[in-house]
Write a protein that holds these residues in place. Structure first.
Motif, PDB file in Angstrom:
ATOM      1  N   ALA A 206       0.810  -1.112  -0.007  1.00 47.90           N
ATOM      2  CA  ALA A 206      -0.076  -0.158  -0.028  1.00 47.90           C
ATOM      3  C   ALA A 206       0.763   1.276   0.044  1.00 47.90           C
ATOM      4  CB  ALA A 206      -0.818   0.147   1.280  1.00 47.90           C
ATOM      5  N   GLY A 207       0.584   2.280  -1.002  1.00 48.99           N
ATOM      6  CA  GLY A 207       1.241   3.457  -0.938  1.00 48.99           C
ATOM      7  C   GLY A 207       2.607   3.123  -1.415  1.00 48.99           C
ATOM      8  N   GLN A 208       2.749   2.131  -2.329  1.00 44.52           N
ATOM      9  CA  GLN A 208       4.210   1.962  -2.873  1.00 44.52           C
ATOM     10  C   GLN A 208       3.960   2.263  -4.663  1.00 44.52           C
ATOM     11  OE1 GLN A 208       5.935  -2.414  -3.090  1.00 44.52           O
ATOM     12  NE2 GLN A 208       7.506  -1.365  -1.615  1.00 44.52           N
ATOM     13  N   VAL A 209       5.238   2.627  -4.972  1.00 42.96           N
ATOM     14  CA  VAL A 209       5.414   3.174  -6.352  1.00 42.96           C
ATOM     15  C   VAL A 209       6.478   2.498  -6.804  1.00 42.96           C
ATOM     16  CG1 VAL A 209       6.446   5.302  -5.925  1.00 42.96           C
ATOM     17  CG2 VAL A 209       5.127   4.998  -8.172  1.00 42.96           C
ATOM     18  N   GLU A 210       6.371   1.952  -8.337  1.00 40.39           N
ATOM     19  CA  GLU A 210       7.543   1.683  -9.002  1.00 40.39           C
ATOM     20  C   GLU A 210       7.715   2.660 -10.067  1.00 40.39           C
ATOM     21  OE1 GLU A 210       8.823  -1.727 -12.101  1.00 40.39           O
ATOM     22  OE2 GLU A 210       8.780  -2.461 -10.064  1.00 40.39           O
ATOM     23  N   LEU A 211       9.017   3.094 -10.264  1.00 36.94           N
ATOM     24  CA  LEU A 211       9.387   3.996 -11.233  1.00 36.94           C
ATOM     25  C   LEU A 211      10.475   3.530 -11.929  1.00 36.94           C
ATOM     26  CD1 LEU A 211       9.134   7.091 -12.609  1.00 36.94           C
ATOM     27  CD2 LEU A 211      10.448   7.924 -10.826  1.00 36.94           C
ATOM     28  N   ASN A 212      10.123   3.356 -13.415  1.00 37.18           N
ATOM     29  CA  ASN A 212      11.255   2.854 -14.340  1.00 37.18           C
ATOM     30  C   ASN A 212      11.924   3.955 -15.027  1.00 37.18           C
ATOM     31  OD1 ASN A 212       8.606   0.860 -14.673  1.00 37.18           O
ATOM     32  ND2 ASN A 212      10.356  -0.039 -13.834  1.00 37.18           N
ATOM     33  N   LEU A 213      13.379   4.012 -14.924  1.00 34.05           N
ATOM     34  CA  LEU A 213      14.184   4.969 -15.555  1.00 34.05           C
ATOM     35  C   LEU A 213      14.677   4.251 -16.903  1.00 34.05           C
ATOM     36  CD1 LEU A 213      16.378   6.671 -12.799  1.00 34.05           C
ATOM     37  CD2 LEU A 213      14.313   7.631 -13.659  1.00 34.05           C
ATOM     38  N   ALA A 214      14.990   5.180 -17.958  1.00 39.06           N
ATOM     39  CA  ALA A 214      15.265   4.837 -19.237  1.00 39.06           C
ATOM     40  C   ALA A 214      16.471   4.251 -19.166  1.00 39.06           C
ATOM     41  CB  ALA A 214      15.149   5.849 -20.169  1.00 39.06           C
ATOM     42  N   PRO A 215      16.918   3.334 -20.134  1.00 34.61           N
ATOM     43  CA  PRO A 215      18.308   2.609 -20.039  1.00 34.61           C
ATOM     44  C   PRO A 215      19.350   3.735 -20.581  1.00 34.61           C
ATOM     45  CG  PRO A 215      16.591   1.236 -20.976  1.00 34.61           C
ATOM     46  CD  PRO A 215      16.029   2.648 -20.968  1.00 34.61           C
ATOM     47  N   GLY A 216      20.398   3.386 -20.082  1.00 37.45           N
ATOM     48  CA  GLY A 216      21.519   4.337 -20.377  1.00 37.45           C
ATOM     49  C   GLY A 216      22.919   3.886 -19.996  1.00 37.45           C
ATOM     50  N   ASP A 217      23.940   4.499 -20.224  1.00 37.11           N
ATOM     51  CA  ASP A 217      25.155   4.185 -19.703  1.00 37.11           C
ATOM     52  C   ASP A 217      25.299   4.112 -18.177  1.00 37.11           C
ATOM     53  OD1 ASP A 217      27.027   6.511 -18.565  1.00 37.11           O
ATOM     54  OD2 ASP A 217      25.755   6.978 -20.381  1.00 37.11           O
ATOM     55  N   PRO A 218      26.166   3.444 -17.596  1.00 39.18           N
ATOM     56  CA  PRO A 218      25.996   3.402 -16.002  1.00 39.18           C
ATOM     57  C   PRO A 218      26.143   4.605 -15.380  1.00 39.18           C
ATOM     58  CG  PRO A 218      27.232   1.353 -16.952  1.00 39.18           C
ATOM     59  CD  PRO A 218      26.937   2.309 -18.019  1.00 39.18           C
ATOM     60  N   ILE A 219      27.034   5.338 -15.551  1.00 39.11           N
ATOM     61  CA  ILE A 219      27.231   6.710 -14.852  1.00 39.11           C
ATOM     62  C   ILE A 219      25.882   7.543 -15.094  1.00 39.11           C
ATOM     63  CG2 ILE A 219      28.459   8.859 -14.634  1.00 39.11           C
ATOM     64  CD1 ILE A 219      30.821   7.185 -15.152  1.00 39.11           C
ATOM     65  N   THR A 220      25.459   7.679 -16.171  1.00 37.31           N
ATOM     66  CA  THR A 220      24.147   8.500 -16.449  1.00 37.31           C
ATOM     67  C   THR A 220      23.063   7.953 -15.718  1.00 37.31           C
ATOM     68  OG1 THR A 220      25.065   9.128 -18.696  1.00 37.31           O
ATOM     69  CG2 THR A 220      22.848   9.448 -18.277  1.00 37.31           C
ATOM     70  N   VAL A 221      22.714   6.815 -15.666  1.00 35.48           N
ATOM     71  CA  VAL A 221      21.623   6.229 -15.135  1.00 35.48           C
ATOM     72  C   VAL A 221      21.762   6.199 -13.475  1.00 35.48           C
ATOM     73  CG1 VAL A 221      20.421   4.064 -14.532  1.00 35.48           C
ATOM     74  CG2 VAL A 221      21.322   4.477 -16.801  1.00 35.48           C
ATOM     75  N   ALA A 222      22.769   6.087 -12.805  1.00 37.17           N
ATOM     76  CA  ALA A 222      23.139   6.281 -11.676  1.00 37.17           C
ATOM     77  C   ALA A 222      23.173   7.729 -11.184  1.00 37.17           C
ATOM     78  CB  ALA A 222      24.603   5.982 -11.212  1.00 37.17           C
ATOM     79  N   ASP A 223      23.452   8.751 -12.121  1.00 40.33           N
ATOM     80  CA  ASP A 223      23.118  10.185 -11.756  1.00 40.33           C
ATOM     81  C   ASP A 223      21.444  10.567 -11.873  1.00 40.33           C
ATOM     82  OD1 ASP A 223      25.877  10.685 -11.779  1.00 40.33           O
ATOM     83  OD2 ASP A 223      25.951  11.564 -13.865  1.00 40.33           O
ATOM     84  N   ALA A 224      20.824   9.872 -12.667  1.00 39.66           N
ATOM     85  CA  ALA A 224      19.529   9.995 -12.885  1.00 39.66           C
ATOM     86  C   ALA A 224      18.719   9.382 -11.607  1.00 39.66           C
ATOM     87  CB  ALA A 224      19.117   9.510 -14.149  1.00 39.66           C
ATOM     88  N   TRP A 225      19.469   8.422 -11.269  1.00 39.96           N
ATOM     89  CA  TRP A 225      18.655   7.734 -10.013  1.00 39.96           C
ATOM     90  C   TRP A 225      18.799   8.833  -8.635  1.00 39.96           C
ATOM     91  CZ3 TRP A 225      22.149   6.935  -5.935  1.00 39.96           C
ATOM     92  CH2 TRP A 225      21.541   6.046  -4.807  1.00 39.96           C
ATOM     93  N   ALA A 226      20.098   9.133  -8.633  1.00 34.70           N
ATOM     94  CA  ALA A 226      20.009  10.142  -7.433  1.00 34.70           C
ATOM     95  C   ALA A 226      19.299  11.258  -7.573  1.00 34.70           C
ATOM     96  CB  ALA A 226      21.642  10.574  -7.190  1.00 34.70           C
ATOM     97  N   ARG A 227      19.189  11.819  -8.677  1.00 35.68           N
ATOM     98  CA  ARG A 227      18.448  13.057  -8.892  1.00 35.68           C
ATOM     99  C   ARG A 227      16.771  12.884  -8.780  1.00 35.68           C
ATOM    100  NH1 ARG A 227      21.749  16.644 -13.444  1.00 35.68           N
ATOM    101  NH2 ARG A 227      22.770  17.810 -11.883  1.00 35.68           N
ATOM    102  N   THR A 228      16.510  11.604  -9.378  1.00 32.49           N
ATOM    103  CA  THR A 228      15.009  11.219  -9.292  1.00 32.49           C
ATOM    104  C   THR A 228      14.426  11.042  -7.716  1.00 32.49           C
ATOM    105  OG1 THR A 228      15.013  10.012 -11.370  1.00 32.49           O
ATOM    106  CG2 THR A 228      13.180   9.419 -10.012  1.00 32.49           C
ATOM    107  N   ARG A 229      15.359  10.394  -6.989  1.00 33.76           N
ATOM    108  CA  ARG A 229      15.033  10.273  -5.640  1.00 33.76           C
ATOM    109  C   ARG A 229      14.835  11.650  -4.901  1.00 33.76           C
ATOM    110  NH1 ARG A 229      17.452   5.346  -2.406  1.00 33.76           N
ATOM    111  NH2 ARG A 229      18.932   6.935  -1.944  1.00 33.76           N
ATOM    112  N   GLN A 230      15.797  12.525  -5.205  1.00 31.51           N
ATOM    113  CA  GLN A 230      15.800  14.062  -4.705  1.00 31.51           C
ATOM    114  C   GLN A 230      14.449  14.615  -5.045  1.00 31.51           C
ATOM    115  OE1 GLN A 230      17.643  15.234  -2.339  1.00 31.51           O
ATOM    116  NE2 GLN A 230      16.706  17.517  -2.623  1.00 31.51           N
ATOM    117  N   ILE A 231      14.106  14.344  -6.460  1.00 31.95           N
ATOM    118  CA  ILE A 231      12.629  15.201  -6.985  1.00 31.95           C
ATOM    119  C   ILE A 231      11.637  14.511  -6.190  1.00 31.95           C
ATOM    120  CG2 ILE A 231      11.430  14.860  -8.924  1.00 31.95           C
ATOM    121  CD1 ILE A 231      13.815  15.428 -10.617  1.00 31.95           C
ATOM    122  N   MET A 232      11.719  13.137  -5.860  1.00 30.45           N
ATOM    123  CA  MET A 232      10.411  12.538  -5.300  1.00 30.45           C
ATOM    124  C   MET A 232      10.440  12.807  -3.942  1.00 30.45           C
ATOM    125  SD  MET A 232      10.920   8.473  -6.840  1.00 30.45           S
ATOM    126  CE  MET A 232       9.359   7.946  -6.469  1.00 30.45           C
TER     127      MET A 232
END
Length: 457
Positions: A206-232
Motif C-alpha cells: 500500500a502506498g508503494q510505487v515503482e518508477l522505471n528510468l530509461a536505459p543508458g550508460d551506468p554513470i548517466t543512469v546512476a546520476d538520474a537515480w540520485a536526482r530522481t530520488r531527490q525530486i520524489m
C-alpha cells in the motif's frame, strides 16, 4: 593517475546567470550530499574543485564517527577532499538555482577510492578495456505516505497512512487522486530537468510505487537515480506528504531496486543469440553468481535490508539464475536483439546505485575475463528449496555478508582493497550500533531502524 574530463568548464554558469549552484554527490551510504555555492564562486572553482571535509566518508547514518577499522593516510584528521563537477550534468534545477553532479578527488589529482561515482567509472573503464560497453536500467521503488515529513517525524515514522489507499498486489488503477497527482508531479519534474523515464505504476505494498528510468550508460543512469530520488522527496514535501526508500518501511512488503544490464560490442547486443543465452551472457551470469555473496553486502547495505529476505515474499533468497524466472537472483531475458538482458534482482531500495552498479559490473567483468561458467539454471521456483541440492542461500545478515565480501578475491581485486576494507568495517560498525544503541533483532521492524533509515539514505 586518472584524469577527469569536463565539457566547457564554467561556461554554463557564466551564461545562465544562475544566482547559485548546488553541488551534488552521494556518500557511500547513498545519501545525496552537497553544498550551495554562489554563481561567481562556482565559476572560479570549476577546474580547481571545491573543498569538502573527509568526514563525509567517516560518519555513519546517526552522525557518529565510525571506528574499528583502519583509516587510509588521506583520512582521519578532517582534511579536505575536492569535489570536481562534471559539467555535462549541469542543469537548471529551478529558477535561480543550477545543479551539477561531481566526484571526489584527492589533492594529488587521483580519485578518492571510496567515491561511489569514481568506482563506477573505474568499472566502466575496465569493461571498455576488454571491448565492451554496458547499458543499464533501474527500477526505483518507494512508499509514499499521506502525512507530512514533520508529522512522520513526530510519530517516529510509525503508523503512517499510505497515500492512495490500502490496495496492494500491484498495478491497481483504483488509486485516490492524491496518489496520481503526486506521481504525475514527479514525472513532470523529471521532464523539466531532462531525466528520461519510461513508466510508473502501483507496486505490491500500500502506498508503494515503482518508477522505471530509461536505459543508458551506468554513470548517466546512476546520476538520474540520485536526482530522481531527490525530486520524489521534494515533490512529497511540497505536497505535504512524505516518501521513503527504506528497504522495509513497514512490517509488510519490502522495496527493491532491480538492475537490468546488457553488454554491447560495436553497437551490437552480445547477450543476444536467437536460441540464447549467448556465451557472453552465460559467462556474465557465472561472474555474477561467483561474486553474489560478497556483493550482498554492497546491495543490501543496512540492517533492515536483510528483513526482506523471506521466501515467497518477492526478493531472491538463493544464489541462482534462471531464464525468465523472477524467483531467482539473476533473471535472463533471451531471444530478442535489443531486449536480451540480465536482471539482477537482489538490491534493496536502500542500496547506493553507484556502488551496486560497480559491484554488478565487477561480477560481469570477472565472468567475461575469466570465462566463469554458471551452474545449471533453475527452472522451478527458487524459494523454499529443500536442503541437499547444492544451492547456496544468500547471506541473510549484515555480518555474514560482510564476511563474504572480505573473503571475496574477485571483488577485492576489482573494487580495490581500500574500498572493500572500508565497506566491511563500516558494516560491522553499523551492526554494532544496532545491537548497542537500541535495535531489536527480534522485532519485525524496530523503532531504531525507522529512526535511522526512513529519511536516509
Amino acid at each position: 593517475m586518472t584524469e577527469l574530463t569536463t565539457s566547457a568548464p564554467g561556461s554554463h554558469a557564466r551564461e545562465s546567470g544562475a544566482r547559485t549552484v548546488r553541488l551534488e554527490a552521494t556518500n557511500p551510504e547513498g545519501c545525496f550530499l552537497g553544498k550551495i555555492v554562489e554563481g561567481k564562486k562556482f565559476a572560479s572553482g570549476v577546474d580547481s574543485g571545491f573543498a569538502f571535509a573527509d568526514l563525509l566518508f567517516g560518519l555513519d547514518l546517526g552522525n557518529a564517527p565510525a571506528f574499528g577499522f583502519a583509516y587510509p593516510d588521506w583520512r582521519g584528521h578532517l582534511d579536505d577532499v575536492y569535489f570536481r563537477p562534471d559539467m555535462s550534468t549541469l542543469v537548471e534545477w529551478e529558477q535561480g538555482l543550477d545543479a551539477v553532479i561531481g566526484d571526489y578527488w584527492l589533492k594529488d589529482g587521483t580519485p578518492v577510492p571510496l567515491c561511489p561515482r569514481n568506482l563506477v567509472r573505474k568499472m566502466v573503464d575496465r569493461l571498455s578495456a576488454v571491448g565492451f560497453t554496458a547499458t543499464v536500467a533501474v527500477e526505483i521503488e518507494a512508499t509514499v505516505f499521506e502525512e507530512s515529513i514533520h508529522e512522520a517525524r513526530t510519530r517516529g515514522y510509525r503508523d503512517l497512512t499510505p497515500l492512495g489507499g490500502s490496495a496492494g498486489t500491484a498495478y491497481h488503477l483504483a488509486k485516490s487522486k492524491d496518489w496520481v497527482e503526486y506521481m504525475s508531479a514527479v514525472a513532470g519534474r523529471l521532464d523539466e530537468v531532462g531525466i528520461a523515464w519510461e513508466a510508473w505504476s502501483d507496486e505490491d505494498a500500500a502506498g508503494q510505487v515503482e518508477l522505471n528510468l530509461a536505459p543508458g550508460d551506468p554513470i548517466t543512469v546512476a546520476d538520474a537515480w540520485a536526482r530522481t530520488r531527490q525530486i520524489m522527496r521534494e515533490v512529497a514535501f511540497e505536497r505535504g506528504h512524505t516518501v521513503t526508500f527504506m528497504a522495509k518501511p513497514t512490517a509488510g512488503y519490502g522495496q527493491a531496486s532491480h538492475i537490468n544490464l546488457s553488454l554491447q560490442r560495436d553497437g551490437a547486443n552480445v547477450f543476444y543469440v536467437e536460441d540464447g543465452p549467448s556465451e557472453t551472457m552465460l559467462r556474465a551470469i557465472g561472474g555474477l553468481l561467483a561474486t553474489m555473496e560478497g556483493n550482498t553486502s554492497i546491495v543490501l547495505p543496512q540492517i533492515t535490508s536483510y528483513r526482506r529476505l523471506v521466501d515467497l515474499s518477492g526478493p531472491p533468497v538463493t544464489v541462482t539464475w534462471g531464464i525468465r524466472n523472477k524467483t531467482t537472483a539473476v533473471r535472463a531475458v533471451c531471444g530478442h536483439p535489443k531486449q536480451s538482458r540480465l536482471e539482477y534482482r537482489l538490491p534493496g531500495a536502500d542500496a547506493n546505485l553507484y556502488l551496486a552498479l560497480a559491484g554488478v559490473l565487477a561480477g560481469v567483468i570477472a565472468g567475461v575475463e575469466r570465462k566463469i561458467e554458471p551452474p545449471e539454471p533453475v527452472g522451478a521456483m527458487a524459494w523454499c528449496l529443500p536442503p541437499g541440492l547444492g544451492i547456496e542461500r544468500i547471506p541473510d545478515t549484515m555480518t555474514k555478508a560482510a564476511d563474504a565480501l572480505e573473503a571475496d578475491p574477485i571483488l577485492r581485486e576489482l573494487l580495490g582493497d581500500e574500498f572493500v576494507d572500508y565497506w566491511v568495517g563500516s558494516r560491522r560498525w553499523e551492526w554494532m550500533q544496532f545491537h548497542t544503541a537500541g535495535g531489536d533483532p527480534f522485532a519485525e521492524l524496530s523503532e531504531w531502524e525507522s529512526a535511522r533509515y526512513f529519511e536516509l539514505p
